[in-house]
Design a protein around this motif. Structure first.
Motif, short mmCIF file in Angstrom:
data_model
loop_
_atom_site.label_atom_id
_atom_site.label_comp_id
_atom_site.label_asym_id
_atom_site.label_seq_id
_atom_site.Cartn_x
_atom_site.Cartn_y
_atom_site.Cartn_z
N ASN A 88 0.80 -1.21 0.00
CA ASN A 88 0.00 0.00 0.00
C ASN A 88 0.84 1.27 0.00
OD1 ASN A 88 -2.37 -1.50 0.07
ND2 ASN A 88 -2.42 -1.53 2.29
N MET A 94 -3.11 0.07 -2.73
CA MET A 94 -4.30 0.36 -1.92
C MET A 94 -5.21 -0.87 -1.76
SD MET A 94 -3.27 3.19 -1.06
CE MET A 94 -4.53 3.50 0.13
N ASP A 97 -7.19 0.31 3.38
CA ASP A 97 -6.86 1.60 3.96
C ASP A 97 -7.73 1.80 5.20
OD1 ASP A 97 -6.20 4.18 4.60
OD2 ASP A 97 -6.95 5.08 2.74
N SER A 99 -7.44 4.34 7.24
CA SER A 99 -7.26 5.73 7.65
C SER A 99 -8.51 6.30 8.33
CB SER A 99 -6.91 6.61 6.45
OG SER A 99 -5.67 6.24 5.93
#
Length: 149
Positions: A88, A94, A97, A99
């Motif tokens: 990633n 990716m 993710d 986040s």
């Protein structure tokens, strides 16, 4: 290298590759089942996690089952972080993710998944031990919940 040591080495190598392959395919299919997709890198991530978790109670070490669950969760997070950093962060594929997930680290691992892995590691521990027992002639597993030796 004598024939005996060569056979022993080949047997141990086969055992490790079998366990890594088994754990990797389970992890990969687990992701497909729950996310709808996965990435081939997760076979290696899951396989190495499964194998290292299996080493926690090998030999003379017999930590409690709860300690194995805790350590197993950390092992999975470690391999997920390493894998995520490569696929990633470095290659920008990716694959995942985190986040947006609370308590994440660089979007690659997160605290909620630590708890998920904590409750799934007993399956890894039991599967590894019974595979080693049934296929590789190890002693039948015995588990303790109390203080470690």
């Amino acid at each position: 290298m004598t024939c005996f040591f060569r056979r022993k080495f080949i047997f141990k190598l086969f055992q490790a590759l079998f366990l890594i392959s088994f754990g990797g395919m389970v992890y990969y299919n687990f992701e497909i089942l729950f996310r709808g997709f996965s990435h081939f890198s997760m076979i290696l991530c899951g396989g190495l996690s499964f194998y290292v978790i299996g080493l926690l109670n090998e030999g003379n070490r017999h930590p409690s089952f709860l300690l194995q669950m805790f350590a197993g969760s950390l092992i999975i997070l470690f391999f997920e972080y390493i894998t995520g950093s490569i696929v990633n962060l470095n290659f920008h594929l990716m694959v995942w993710d985190y986040s947006d997930v609370p308590f994440n680290f660089q979007g690659q691992i997160c605290l909620p998944f630590f708890f998920l892995w904590f409750f799934l590691t007993p399956i890894c521990i039991l599967a590894d031990d019974y595979i080693r027992f049934a296929l590789f002639g190890r002693k039948k597993p015995v588990y303790r919940t109390g203080k470690t030796l």
